[in-house]
Design a protein around this motif. Sequence first.
Motif, PDB file in Angstrom:
ATOM      1  N   SER A 121       0.946  -1.003  -0.081  1.00 54.41           N
ATOM      2  CA  SER A 121      -0.096   0.069  -0.091  1.00 54.41           C
ATOM      3  C   SER A 121       1.134   1.280  -0.211  1.00 54.41           C
ATOM      4  CB  SER A 121      -0.959   0.142   1.203  1.00 54.41           C
ATOM      5  OG  SER A 121      -1.426   1.292   1.393  1.00 54.41           O
ATOM      6  N   TYR A 122       1.965   1.358   0.657  1.00 53.18           N
ATOM      7  CA  TYR A 122       2.814   2.449   0.984  1.00 53.18           C
ATOM      8  C   TYR A 122       3.472   2.759  -0.514  1.00 53.18           C
ATOM      9  CZ  TYR A 122       6.228   5.793   2.375  1.00 53.18           C
ATOM     10  OH  TYR A 122       6.909   6.988   2.380  1.00 53.18           O
TER      11      TYR A 122
ATOM     12  N   ARG B  51       2.340   2.039  -3.313  1.00 56.34           N
ATOM     13  CA  ARG B  51       1.374   2.474  -4.446  1.00 56.34           C
ATOM     14  C   ARG B  51       1.111   3.964  -3.963  1.00 56.34           C
ATOM     15  NH1 ARG B  51      -0.793  -2.822  -4.066  1.00 56.34           N
ATOM     16  NH2 ARG B  51      -2.307  -2.079  -2.492  1.00 56.34           N
ATOM     17  N   HIS B  52       0.863   4.230  -2.646  1.00 55.82           N
ATOM     18  CA  HIS B  52      -0.036   5.624  -2.532  1.00 55.82           C
ATOM     19  C   HIS B  52       0.944   6.514  -1.612  1.00 55.82           C
ATOM     20  CE1 HIS B  52      -3.610   3.452  -3.802  1.00 55.82           C
ATOM     21  NE2 HIS B  52      -3.370   2.681  -2.745  1.00 55.82           N
ATOM     22  N   LYS B  53       2.154   5.954  -0.995  1.00 56.37           N
ATOM     23  CA  LYS B  53       3.008   6.808  -0.231  1.00 56.37           C
ATOM     24  C   LYS B  53       2.263   7.353   0.991  1.00 56.37           C
ATOM     25  CE  LYS B  53       6.026   5.987  -2.756  1.00 56.37           C
ATOM     26  NZ  LYS B  53       7.294   4.895  -2.901  1.00 56.37           N
ATOM     27  N   ASN B  54       1.178   6.646   1.647  1.00 60.00           N
ATOM     28  CA  ASN B  54       0.492   7.194   2.855  1.00 60.00           C
ATOM     29  C   ASN B  54       0.826   6.401   3.989  1.00 60.00           C
ATOM     30  OD1 ASN B  54      -1.722   7.407   4.490  1.00 60.00           O
ATOM     31  ND2 ASN B  54      -3.186   8.011   2.897  1.00 60.00           N
ATOM     32  N   VAL B  55       1.532   7.233   5.033  1.00 59.70           N
ATOM     33  CA  VAL B  55       2.153   6.538   6.196  1.00 59.70           C
ATOM     34  C   VAL B  55       1.105   6.224   7.064  1.00 59.70           C
ATOM     35  CG1 VAL B  55       3.517   6.763   8.001  1.00 59.70           C
ATOM     36  CG2 VAL B  55       4.114   8.019   5.952  1.00 59.70           C
ATOM     37  N   PHE B  56       0.050   6.803   7.129  1.00 55.74           N
ATOM     38  CA  PHE B  56      -1.309   6.684   8.237  1.00 55.74           C
ATOM     39  C   PHE B  56      -2.020   5.509   7.637  1.00 55.74           C
ATOM     40  CE2 PHE B  56      -5.825   7.007   8.971  1.00 55.74           C
ATOM     41  CZ  PHE B  56      -5.637   6.968  10.364  1.00 55.74           C
ATOM     42  N   LYS B  57      -2.022   5.111   6.210  1.00 52.61           N
ATOM     43  CA  LYS B  57      -2.888   3.960   5.845  1.00 52.61           C
ATOM     44  C   LYS B  57      -1.928   2.744   6.197  1.00 52.61           C
ATOM     45  CE  LYS B  57      -5.056   1.968   1.855  1.00 52.61           C
ATOM     46  NZ  LYS B  57      -5.512   2.097   0.383  1.00 52.61           N
ATOM     47  N   LYS B  58      -0.635   3.009   5.956  1.00 52.80           N
ATOM     48  CA  LYS B  58       0.211   1.731   6.458  1.00 52.80           C
ATOM     49  C   LYS B  58       0.274   1.323   7.541  1.00 52.80           C
ATOM     50  CE  LYS B  58       5.263   0.518   5.888  1.00 52.80           C
ATOM     51  NZ  LYS B  58       5.487   0.377   7.323  1.00 52.80           N
TER      52      LYS B  58
END
Length: 335
Positions: free
Chosen positions: A81-82, A84-91
Motif C-alpha cells: 500500500s505504501y 502505491r500511495h505513499k500514505n504513512v497513516f494508511k500503512k
Amino acid sequence: MVWIVGCNNSIVTDFYLNIIESAIKIITTTNVLKADSIDSIKNSNKNDYYIVARIIDAVKLYLKGRQNIIFWVQGVEPEESYMRHKNVFKKVVLEILERFILTRAKFVFFVSNTMKKHYEIKYGINFNERHYIMPCFNTNIHKPAFFKKGKYKNNVFVYIGSLSVWQRFDKVVAFYKCIEEFGIFNSKLLVLTSERQKATDILKKSGIRNYEVSFVNNDELPNILSDAKYGFIIRDDVIVNHVATPTKISTYLSCGVIPIYSSCLKDFHRVSEGMRYKILYDTDSIQNVLSGLLREEINSMEIYEEYKNVFSTYYNVDYHIKNIIPCVKGLLKPE
C-alpha cells in the motif's frame, strides 16, 4: 461449513484456493462454499471456517463474531500500500489490523518462508504449527515446450506481465538493449502484455531493433513460450519482493524458459541454488551475464529434468494437498 472468500478475483487466486479446497474436501465431508466477497456470504454462523486473503475481509469477519479464520497472506499489504500511495497513516492502520489478524487466525498460509520470517521478526509472532508455506504458481510442466525445434538455438527473450512500475519493465528494456549492442546473434524481445500500445511506444523510443509485442490467454502461453529461450523477472531489492513468489517464474520454468531474475526474490533464489539453467540479473557486471548467455550450451533433456524436479515438489499440486492435510486436520475434524 467452510467458506472460501475472494474467489473469481484472478486465475492465480482461484488456482491457489482450489488447492486448499481440495485438501479440505479430503479430510471432511462438510460443505465448502465459495463467495466473491464478504457481502455475498449468506446463512453463515460462528462455527463456520472462513478462508480469506485480504486483511480487511478478515477483520470484518472477526468483528461479526466469525473468529474461525484461515488467512492466506498473498503479500505484505501495508508495504505494498505504501509503495502505491505513499500514505504513512494508511500503512500504520494496515499494520495494526495485520498484526491483529495474524495473532488470532486459526491457521495461516504463507507464499514463502521469507514471508513467515518477516512476520515473526516484525510482530514477534511464533506461528508454531498453525501455518503452511506454499508458493504462488498456476501451471504444470509442459514437456513438449522443452523440445521444440530451434528453441535453444534462437535467442528469444520474453517478458510477460503488466507495465506497472514495480515490474521494472524499464530495466528489462535497458538490459535487452545491451544484449543487442553486445551482439548476441539471432535475438528478439517478445513482450506479452495487455498494455500493447504502451509497450510498443516504450520500445520504439528505446532504439531496440528486434522486438514483438503481443498478448495471449493463459492457455495459449505454452505454445508461445515453446519458442522462447530466456524470460525476464527483474525486481527492486525491497521487502515486497523479498517475500514474493511470482507466478511468472513457474510459467517460465514450466515451458523450459530460463529465468533472468533478481536475487531479491529470496524464496526462488533459495530453491534455485543447485540449478544450472538460470541467469542471475544482479551479478557483478552485465558483461559477465552477457558472456554467459553467449557461451551457454543447453541440453533439452537436461533442462527438462532439472525443471521437472522443481515441479515434483515446489510447484506441485498433489504434493501440497498431501502436506496441507495433516496441517489442517486438527481444525477440520473428519466427519
